[in-house]
Write an enzyme that holds these catalytic residues in place. Structure first.
Site, PDB file in Angstrom:
ATOM      1  N   GLU A 134       0.651  14.610 -55.153  1.00 25.41           N
ATOM      2  CA  GLU A 134       1.033  15.454 -56.627  1.00 25.41           C
ATOM      3  C   GLU A 134      -0.136  16.046 -57.405  1.00 25.41           C
ATOM      4  O   GLU A 134      -0.825  16.534 -58.409  1.00 25.41           O
ATOM      5  CB  GLU A 134       1.010  14.265 -57.953  1.00 25.41           C
ATOM      6  CG  GLU A 134       2.063  13.121 -57.504  1.00 25.41           C
ATOM      7  CD  GLU A 134       2.088  12.347 -58.318  1.00 25.41           C
ATOM      8  OE1 GLU A 134       1.228  12.041 -59.307  1.00 25.41           O
ATOM      9  OE2 GLU A 134       3.346  10.831 -58.452  1.00 25.41           O
ATOM     10  N   ASN A 148       3.907  16.669 -50.809  1.00 26.88           N
ATOM     11  CA  ASN A 148       4.407  15.173 -52.027  1.00 26.88           C
ATOM     12  C   ASN A 148       4.317  15.298 -52.964  1.00 26.88           C
ATOM     13  O   ASN A 148       3.131  15.659 -54.322  1.00 26.88           O
ATOM     14  CB  ASN A 148       4.081  13.474 -51.547  1.00 26.88           C
ATOM     15  CG  ASN A 148       5.128  13.026 -52.043  1.00 26.88           C
ATOM     16  OD1 ASN A 148       6.069  13.227 -51.666  1.00 26.88           O
ATOM     17  ND2 ASN A 148       5.251  11.774 -52.956  1.00 26.88           N
ATOM     18  N   HIS A 153      11.842  10.538 -58.419  1.00 26.88           N
ATOM     19  CA  HIS A 153      12.602   9.134 -59.686  1.00 26.88           C
ATOM     20  C   HIS A 153      12.967   9.935 -60.446  1.00 26.88           C
ATOM     21  O   HIS A 153      12.191  10.296 -61.974  1.00 26.88           O
ATOM     22  CB  HIS A 153      10.655   9.115 -60.160  1.00 26.88           C
ATOM     23  CG  HIS A 153       9.779   7.911 -58.837  1.00 26.88           C
ATOM     24  ND1 HIS A 153      10.095   7.304 -58.574  1.00 26.88           N
ATOM     25  CD2 HIS A 153       8.251   8.840 -58.446  1.00 26.88           C
ATOM     26  CE1 HIS A 153       8.853   7.483 -57.577  1.00 26.88           C
ATOM     27  NE2 HIS A 153       8.365   7.852 -57.608  1.00 26.88           N
ATOM     28  N   ASP A 163      14.355   6.109 -57.049  1.00 28.72           N
ATOM     29  CA  ASP A 163      14.676   5.592 -57.844  1.00 28.72           C
ATOM     30  C   ASP A 163      15.344   5.810 -59.229  1.00 28.72           C
ATOM     31  O   ASP A 163      14.831   7.123 -59.823  1.00 28.72           O
ATOM     32  CB  ASP A 163      13.724   3.942 -58.403  1.00 28.72           C
ATOM     33  CG  ASP A 163      12.489   5.148 -59.205  1.00 28.72           C
ATOM     34  OD1 ASP A 163      11.931   6.253 -59.450  1.00 28.72           O
ATOM     35  OD2 ASP A 163      11.056   4.466 -59.484  1.00 28.72           O
TER      36      ASP A 163
END
Length: 466
Positions: free
Chosen positions: A161, A203, A238, A268
């Protein structure tokens, strides 16, 4: 580009769910390739991964069994992050990470390491360092973890991030503000030297589609790739119900065209709760789309789902009103999304899902249990000490907790992780941070930890269940 032969169990053999470190042993017949996620993924030659909680892995037999039989790759949800592994300078705690890696080896699963460098869940002692000391701490931290797990962890999220949500601008983290953008290259150089055989990833979230943020990641990856420092890009994914980006496949392909691997690292798909049957079916369609994209791309190394069952998810604690984001419901029942993923991997998803009431996939039921807590002094180096806080759900499930205590002799907390902590004089209040709110009846969770000043102490703690 680094390659390796995937370790895989025999499809029709027996998976042994055991770890010497935990003293756990059980065997479970591994179903055919067509009827388990793991079997289908093995045949497809990709990873189907799961983010695992070390506490659940140790204390919940149903959880252990599903992790072993349904998934061929593990990621530590929190146990490999900086606050868990090095809460104070050169004071290390590998218990959770070791347990996960041991479990993976015993069950012939790969491990994707998460994460070396992140702006979150990094102790305050790191954030307060000078530039030279911070870089030295980062290099030492990467070397220590990479060397410990060399040959056992197959790939790592080196930085996590680093791009903000502001039109592709770099994130103004303490890392960047102290070290400049060069810290990213230094982290990859250190990781490459420490474990030359591990695949190294950058990532991030909200980069699944073609947008300004993914453009920035593309530029960073392109530069690192020109120096042979990076092997892949992790797309967290996400997602929100019905919002799989239309450009996702083309976006992943452009990274592959650089000669890199791509990986869905934290999948998710959250739903506004309570979720109805139509929404659960839409979620299944969304999962099928994402997994199919990976399965159809030659250099997509795999998909990792960010948690096993809805009750364990971080989502409700961070996005109020949303939940039910995973493949298994609160009671470990297979949701429609499970069968959709199975079919996307080439398996047989014709079995009816075991979810009987969509209500079981809504936010965790209100806990009706009491809780107790204690401070476990795990390290004392004279000028300071480390405490872990153990919370036990007594008569029923706990779905949120608040702790209070009073220091006896002027102690204080200098840094903490995995809890929201406030202090007033000698009085301390700590509460969960969402993902660690839920404790099953009769279970004990190593919920959070801290570094204390003064002499070590374990005062009586009052636990209140929400």
């Amino acid at each position: 580009m680094h390659t390796r032969k995937r370790r895989r169990a025999l499809i029709a053999g027996v998976v042994t769910v055991a770890t010497a470190a935990l003293g756990i042993g059980l065997s479970t017949q591994f179903a055919s390739a067509q009827t388990t996620l793991r079997g289908a993924a093995d045949e497809a030659g990709i990873d189907i991964g799961i983010a695992v909680d070390a506490n659940q892995l140790q204390n919940n037999a149903t959880y252990r069994n599903l992790v072993a039989t349904e998934f061929n790759s593990l990621t530590a949800e929190n146990a490999m992050k900086w606050d868990a592994t090095e809460p104070s300078d050169n004071s290390w705690n590998f218990s959770g990470a070791d347990a996960i890696v041991d479990f993976a080896e015993d069950n012939d699963q790969t491990v994707h390491g998460h994460t070396f460098v992140w702006h979150s869940q990094t102790p305050q002692w790191v954030q307060n360092l000078s530039a030279s000391a911070m870089q030295a701490a980062m290099v030492d931290h990467i070397n220590t973890l990479a060397n410990r797990y060399e040959g056992r962890v197959d790939s790592w999220d080196v930085v996590n991030e680093v791009v903000s949500d502001n039109n592709g601008a770099m994130r103004d983290s303490f890392w960047r503000n102290t070290l400049g953008d060069g810290y990213i290259t230094t982290a990859f150089q250190t990781a490459r030297a420490a474990d030359p055989n591990a695949d190294l990833y950058i990532n991030d979230y909200s980069i699944e589609g073609d947008n300004a943020k993914s453009d920035r990641i593309y530029t960073i990856a392109q530069g690192l790739n020109s120096q042979n420092l990076i092997d892949g890009v992790g797309f967290q994914s996400h997602l929100i119900l019905g919002q799989v980006p239309s450009t996702m496949e083309a976006n992943l392909q452009r990274f592959i065209d650089l000669g890199l691997k791509v990986r869905i690292t934290e999948l998710d798909i959250r739903i506004q709760t309570p979720a109805d049957a139509n929404e659960l079916q839409q979620q299944a369609n969304d999962y099928e789309r994402v997994v199919s994209i990976c399965a159809e791309l030659a250099d997509c190394s795999g998909v990792t789902v960010w948690g096993l069952r809805d009750a364990d998810s971080w989502v409700p604690g961070v996005f109020p009103g949303y939940g039910a984001p995973l493949l298994f419901d609160d009671n470990f029942g297979k949701k429609p999304a499970y069968n959709a993923v199975l079919e996307a991997l080439g398996g047989d998803g014709s079995e009816e899902p075991t979810t009987t009431d969509p209500g079981t996939t809504t936010p965790p039921p209100t806990g009706d249990g009491d809780c107790t807590a204690e401070i476990d002094v795990v390290n004392d180096w004279g000028s300071g000490w480390q405490g872990n806080v153990l919370i036990t759900a007594d008569n029923g499930a706990v779905n949120g907790w608040t702790l209070t205590w009073t220091w006896p002799s002027g102690q204080s907390i200098t840094s903490s992780w995995n809890a929201t902590v406030t202090s007033s004089g000698s009085s301390v209040t700590a509460s969960d941070v969402g993902w660690n709110a839920n404790i099953a009846a009769g279970q004990t969770m190593n919920a959070w930890g801290f570094v204390g000043s003064g002499s070590s102490a374990a005062p009586q703690v009052t636990c209140t269940a929400d």
